[in-house]
Enzyme design. Structure first.
Site, PDB file in Angstrom:
ATOM      1  N   SER A 284       0.644  -1.113   0.087  1.00 35.97           N
ATOM      2  CA  SER A 284       0.079   0.116   0.135  1.00 35.97           C
ATOM      3  C   SER A 284       0.926   1.413   0.014  1.00 35.97           C
ATOM      4  O   SER A 284       1.908   1.346   0.795  1.00 35.97           O
ATOM      5  CB  SER A 284      -0.901   0.068   1.098  1.00 35.97           C
ATOM      6  N   GLU A 337     -10.279   5.272  -7.927  1.00 35.07           N
ATOM      7  CA  GLU A 337     -10.345   5.702  -6.538  1.00 35.07           C
ATOM      8  C   GLU A 337     -10.120   7.284  -6.470  1.00 35.07           C
ATOM      9  O   GLU A 337      -9.007   7.590  -6.536  1.00 35.07           O
ATOM     10  CB  GLU A 337      -9.299   5.225  -5.659  1.00 35.07           C
TER      11      GLU A 337
HETATM   12 ZN   LIG Z   1      -5.968   5.299  -0.302  1.00 32.80          ZN
END
Ligand SMILES: [Zn+2]
Length: 372
Positions: A284, A337
């Site tokens: 991430s 996103e």
């Molecule tokens: Zn994020």
């Protein structure tokens, strides 16, 4: 007297002219009989060409260094004679063996000239493979010979992609399942390189934590790395001035936090679905301390279309890119996103924005060090 002199002079001129003609003719005849002595080729080369019964054929054509070297190494194969003449000699080890091997694989002289000039460091890879249309790759800057098999396979499976796209996508790793093969950065790399690419093919060390996290003014429990935090303040302020009010809702996340989060999503939606919107721990950008999710003031975890539009057109001026834009899921491996911003610094963020590419593509084309 005058007439005699005239006759004498005319006779003299005729005699001189005749002599010149005779001498020249004799010389020409002699040359034709003994043209070994006038051959431009080395003695060794001449010996071999005679053995091959190619003396006349070769000497009737212009001198070729390629031919000479082949002869001197006793590597000249008569069936390739015409091609040899089109091949430029280059001063490389095993020149004559290499070009014979390439000819045997059906490479033509144009291709061989390209290979010996530009790809000699990779010659063993090429020689280990069947013929490939190597000139098709010559203008593709991120072409990597080590991936050639993968390019060809991926192209076979994706016939609608042009070759440049195939090369970039394979370099990113898209011909393989995400997380199946990845490189892992060192803590030092993660700490020192703000441009680092983190995706399903590039992992951070489990215990990596940036050493310069600072709290955001919006919430003292929200952290980003110092440079990104400062830039984020500038971004939000710029938004306020233009009536675009948004807040951070998920900034730095540790490996552990990501693990809890990802596992919760998996429990809820299953691995396959979770993988489309949540990164596995270690993969991430949030662990970098350089990514932040933002929401419009009136939404819990997303941007309004208007705010998203503003972000696409303005965030780069403050050093952020929208990392997972619309229509790029096949590249980023994540659904759109709008809320997820990645800090790259103004200069790089501007370049990425202007390129219209995802960061995965941009990184492969312009940042990644070329492999040795
Ligand atoms: Zn994020």
């Amino acid at each position: 007297m005058n007439k005699k002199l005239k006759i004498f002079l005319i006779s003299l001129i005729i005699i001189i002219l005749l002599s010149v003609i005779i001498i020249t003719t004799l010389k020409l005849l002699k040359n034709n009989q003994n043209n070994e002595e006038t051959s431009s080729y080395s003695a060794t080369a001449v010996t071999i060409m005679k053995e091959l019964n190619l003396y006349d054929e070769i000497n009737n054509k212009a001198y070729s260094k390629t031919i000479e070297v082949l002869l001197e190494n006793n590597n000249l194969e008569p069936q390739y004679l015409d091609e040899y003449y089109q091949i430029n000699y280059t001063n490389i080890t095993n020149f004559s063996t290499i070009i014979n091997n390439l000819l045997a694989k059906n490479y033509n002289s144009d291709e061989i000239n390209y290979i010996t000039k530009n790809m000699i460091d990779d010659i063993n890879i090429l020689l280990s493979m069947n013929y490939i249309d190597i000139l098709a790759f010559k203008d593709i800057s991120n072409f990597d010979i080590n991936n050639i098999d993968r390019y060809l396979n991926y192209q076979e499976e994706n016939k609608d992609y042009d070759l440049a796209t195939v090369v970039t996508y394979v370099n990113i790793g898209l011909d393989k399942e995400g997380y199946s093969e990845y490189t892992e950065y060192t803590e030092e790399e993660a700490q020192n390189d703000l441009t680092i690419l983190v995706n399903k093919y590039h992992k951070l060390p489990d215990d990596y934590e940036p050493n310069d996290l600072v709290a955001l003014s919006y919430n003292s429990n929200y952290y980003l790395r110092k440079e990104a935090a400062d830039a984020f303040e500038r971004l939000t302020n710029a938004g306020v001035l233009e009536g675009v009010i948004f807040y951070p809702f998920s900034p730095y996340r540790s490996y552990k936090t990501q693990e809890v989060l990802y596992n919760r999503y998996v429990a809820r939606d299953g691995v396959k679905a979770a993988d489309t919107y949540s990164a596995r721990p270690g993969f991430s950008e949030h662990q970098l301390g350089l990514a932040v999710d933002v929401r419009s003031s009136n939404l819990p975890d997303n941007l309004t279309p208007e705010h998203y539009e503003w972000m696409l057109n303005n965030s780069y001026k403050y050093g952020f890119i929208v990392r997972y834009p619309k229509g790029c899921q096949h590249i980023t491996q994540f659904i759109e996103e709008p809320w997820h911003l990645r800090y790259l610094g103004v200069e790089l963020a501007t370049k990425v924005h202007d390129s219209g590419l995802t960061y995965d593509e941009y990184y492969d084309l312009y940042i990644k060090e070329t492999q040795d």
